[in-house]
Design a protein around this motif. Sequence first.
Motif, mmCIF file in Angstrom:
data_model
loop_
_atom_site.group_PDB
_atom_site.id
_atom_site.type_symbol
_atom_site.label_atom_id
_atom_site.label_comp_id
_atom_site.label_asym_id
_atom_site.label_seq_id
_atom_site.Cartn_x
_atom_site.Cartn_y
_atom_site.Cartn_z
ATOM 1 N N TRP A 6 -7.883 -12.654 5.791
ATOM 2 C CA TRP A 6 -9.206 -12.028 5.992
ATOM 3 C C TRP A 6 -9.078 -10.699 6.744
ATOM 4 N N ASN A 7 -8.228 -10.760 7.758
ATOM 5 C CA ASN A 7 -7.982 -9.572 8.570
ATOM 6 C C ASN A 7 -7.494 -8.421 7.683
ATOM 7 N N ALA A 8 -6.477 -8.714 6.843
ATOM 8 C CA ALA A 8 -5.918 -7.676 5.955
ATOM 9 C C ALA A 8 -6.967 -7.206 4.963
ATOM 10 N N PHE A 9 -7.754 -8.176 4.474
ATOM 11 C CA PHE A 9 -8.777 -7.839 3.473
ATOM 12 C C PHE A 9 -9.813 -6.879 4.075
ATOM 13 N N TRP A 10 -10.314 -7.257 5.265
ATOM 14 C CA TRP A 10 -11.340 -6.416 5.900
ATOM 15 C C TRP A 10 -10.807 -5.018 6.237
ATOM 16 N N LEU A 11 -9.571 -4.984 6.705
ATOM 17 C CA LEU A 11 -8.985 -3.695 7.063
ATOM 18 C C LEU A 11 -8.890 -2.788 5.825
ATOM 19 N N CYS A 12 -8.376 -3.367 4.718
ATOM 20 C CA CYS A 12 -8.257 -2.591 3.472
ATOM 21 C C CYS A 12 -9.639 -2.141 3.017
ATOM 22 N N PHE A 13 -10.600 -3.063 3.173
ATOM 23 C CA PHE A 13 -11.963 -2.757 2.739
ATOM 24 C C PHE A 13 -12.548 -1.587 3.536
ATOM 25 N N ILE A 14 -12.396 -1.652 4.852
ATOM 26 C CA ILE A 14 -12.927 -0.580 5.725
ATOM 27 C C ILE A 14 -12.211 0.741 5.435
ATOM 28 N N LEU A 15 -10.861 0.628 5.291
ATOM 29 C CA LEU A 15 -10.069 1.839 4.988
ATOM 30 C C LEU A 15 -10.525 2.474 3.678
ATOM 31 N N LEU A 16 -10.811 1.595 2.718
ATOM 32 C CA LEU A 16 -11.253 2.066 1.400
ATOM 33 C C LEU A 16 -12.586 2.785 1.505
ATOM 34 N N ILE A 17 -13.525 2.188 2.290
ATOM 35 C CA ILE A 17 -14.852 2.794 2.467
ATOM 36 C C ILE A 17 -14.708 4.163 3.124
ATOM 37 N N PHE A 35 -6.226 6.988 3.880
ATOM 38 C CA PHE A 35 -5.944 5.587 3.491
ATOM 39 C C PHE A 35 -4.512 5.167 3.892
ATOM 40 N N THR A 36 -3.526 6.051 3.525
ATOM 41 C CA THR A 36 -2.121 5.682 3.829
ATOM 42 C C THR A 36 -1.867 5.693 5.332
ATOM 43 N N SER A 37 -2.482 6.659 6.066
ATOM 44 C CA SER A 37 -2.258 6.670 7.526
ATOM 45 C C SER A 37 -2.812 5.399 8.145
ATOM 46 N N GLY A 38 -3.963 4.964 7.661
ATOM 47 C CA GLY A 38 -4.560 3.713 8.163
ATOM 48 C C GLY A 38 -3.616 2.546 7.949
ATOM 49 N N LEU A 39 -3.064 2.484 6.731
ATOM 50 C CA LEU A 39 -2.128 1.380 6.400
ATOM 51 C C LEU A 39 -0.893 1.424 7.291
ATOM 52 N N VAL A 41 -0.587 2.687 10.310
ATOM 53 C CA VAL A 41 -0.918 2.239 11.675
ATOM 54 C C VAL A 41 -0.955 0.704 11.716
ATOM 55 N N TYR A 42 -1.572 0.123 10.693
ATOM 56 C CA TYR A 42 -1.679 -1.346 10.595
ATOM 57 C C TYR A 42 -0.279 -1.983 10.577
ATOM 58 N N LEU A 43 0.592 -1.388 9.767
ATOM 59 C CA LEU A 43 1.957 -1.901 9.633
ATOM 60 C C LEU A 43 2.734 -1.770 10.942
ATOM 61 N N LEU A 44 2.606 -0.581 11.571
ATOM 62 C CA LEU A 44 3.330 -0.350 12.833
ATOM 63 C C LEU A 44 2.884 -1.330 13.909
ATOM 64 N N ASN A 45 1.588 -1.621 13.904
ATOM 65 C CA ASN A 45 1.041 -2.589 14.858
ATOM 66 C C ASN A 45 1.736 -3.952 14.692
ATOM 67 N N HIS A 46 1.854 -4.402 13.430
ATOM 68 C CA HIS A 46 2.503 -5.695 13.160
ATOM 69 C C HIS A 46 3.983 -5.661 13.532
ATOM 70 N N ILE A 47 4.636 -4.544 13.184
ATOM 71 C CA ILE A 47 6.073 -4.437 13.510
ATOM 72 C C ILE A 47 6.267 -4.535 15.021
ATOM 73 N N TYR A 48 5.347 -3.902 15.747
ATOM 74 C CA TYR A 48 5.447 -3.939 17.207
ATOM 75 C C TYR A 48 5.360 -5.391 17.725
ATOM 76 N N TRP A 49 4.393 -6.163 17.199
ATOM 77 C CA TRP A 49 4.214 -7.539 17.693
ATOM 78 C C TRP A 49 5.341 -8.464 17.232
ATOM 79 N N ILE A 50 5.868 -8.150 16.024
ATOM 80 C CA ILE A 50 7.021 -8.958 15.558
ATOM 81 C C ILE A 50 8.209 -8.711 16.482
#
Length: 433
Positions: A6-17, A35-39, A41-50
């Motif tokens: 859901w999180n990924a879906f909403w993020l993509c949705f907001i980024l798309l809008i 769109f790509t910068s948003g993605l 940032v999202y990816l870097l956030n996950h990499i950081y927590w991993i």
Amino acid sequence: MQDIRWNAFWLCFILLIISLITWASSDAITALLVFTSGLLVYLLNHIYWIYKLNLWLKKPILNQVPHGRGIWEDIFASLYQLHRQHSRNQTQLSSALGRFRHAASALPDGVVVLNSVNEIEWCNRPAETKLGLNLKKDENQPISYLIRQSDFINYLQAQDYSEPIKLYSAAHPDMTLEIQLIPFGTKQKLLICRDVTQKEKIDAMRRDFIANVSHELRTPLTVVGGFVETLLDMDGAIPESTRTYFNMMQDQTNRMRRLIEDLLTLSHIESNAQPPEDSVINMGRMTAMLLNDGNALSKGKHTLTLEAAPDLDLIGSPEELQSALSNLVSNAIRYTPQDGTIHISWKLQADGSGQFSVSDNGIGIEQIHIDRLTERFYRVDRGRSRETGGTGLGLSIVKHILTRHQAKLVITSELGVGSIFSVIFPKVRIVQN
Ligand code: ADP
């Protein structure tokens, strides 16, 4: 999982809008860039927590679980719960183990915990004293290096721990120990050792007493029996009116003689801790002899048959086994009415063991008696046993002899139909020529 999706879906949705608004207000390339910068940032956030998770997993200390943000907050919270539960279980387990060790230390019996390859994991104080172990030095040592007696090594390797074994303690030569292995968990074993010196002494005293009494009774009984026999044989020595009483006296002295002989045999076998004097027994000859003796005892009243595998011999004491196996044949004859059939067989079994059996279509035995037949003086029908010259000791002698040969007695019987007494000899005692 649902949340991540859901999180990924909403993020993509907001980024798309946002990208669509940017496209509408500016151009397509800027929108794509947004769109790509948003993605990214999202990816870097996950990499950081991993990375944070990986760092923590290397040193998983409970109160240092990262806090995380967004979906990672939930993940770390669950991880914290799980770890806390695990630590609690661990504490409970080690306190249970502590309690077990405490209780086991208080036992008078020696307890040794062995791992799957029979190395010492733990033992209590009585085990140290009785077996001469030292937990500090002997932890993780194979038990077979420390208890060197061949009986124990064979017991350990045989993997049949249903019965305990007796050993002399190496640390205290005057102490007799009873040792039993109990498998538990994943191939671990518990070794229990008990000091049975006192019990052994009492047993030996009892055996000696019976042997001495039997021995002392033997001579006067032979004399009395001899006189009765002589008087019966002498013409006119006894009046015809009292002959019946003399016949009864002869029967009773004979019965007492058999009883004494059986008691002496039993106490001799029981007190003999030495293994039987093994030799290769020609089973073709022995079974033929059993058939002959059986026919002589039956006096033509039964049909006796024999089926013996050729070239299949047995390792054991010929005298002891002859006595045990002939006892089974004589029982079959004594408990089978006239015209009955008795079949003796000797064969190799699929697993390499040897089977000697005597089957009859005699009176049979009710199921409830079968487990007790090898007890001393246990008789299903006292009257019948006495009538046929039984002492009630035959099967207990058989059982002792068979135990000395690591053989098993299997009895199957049906009242009024007949019985099968089978002896299973282990593979190591079988010789195939
Ligand atoms: P006994 O001297 O009385 O025969 P045993 O120890 O040889 O003593 O046998 C114990 C009891 O088992 C016997 O009293 C008898 O009741 C029973 N028994 C043994 N063999 C047979 C058999 N082949 N058929 C029926 N009963 C049997």
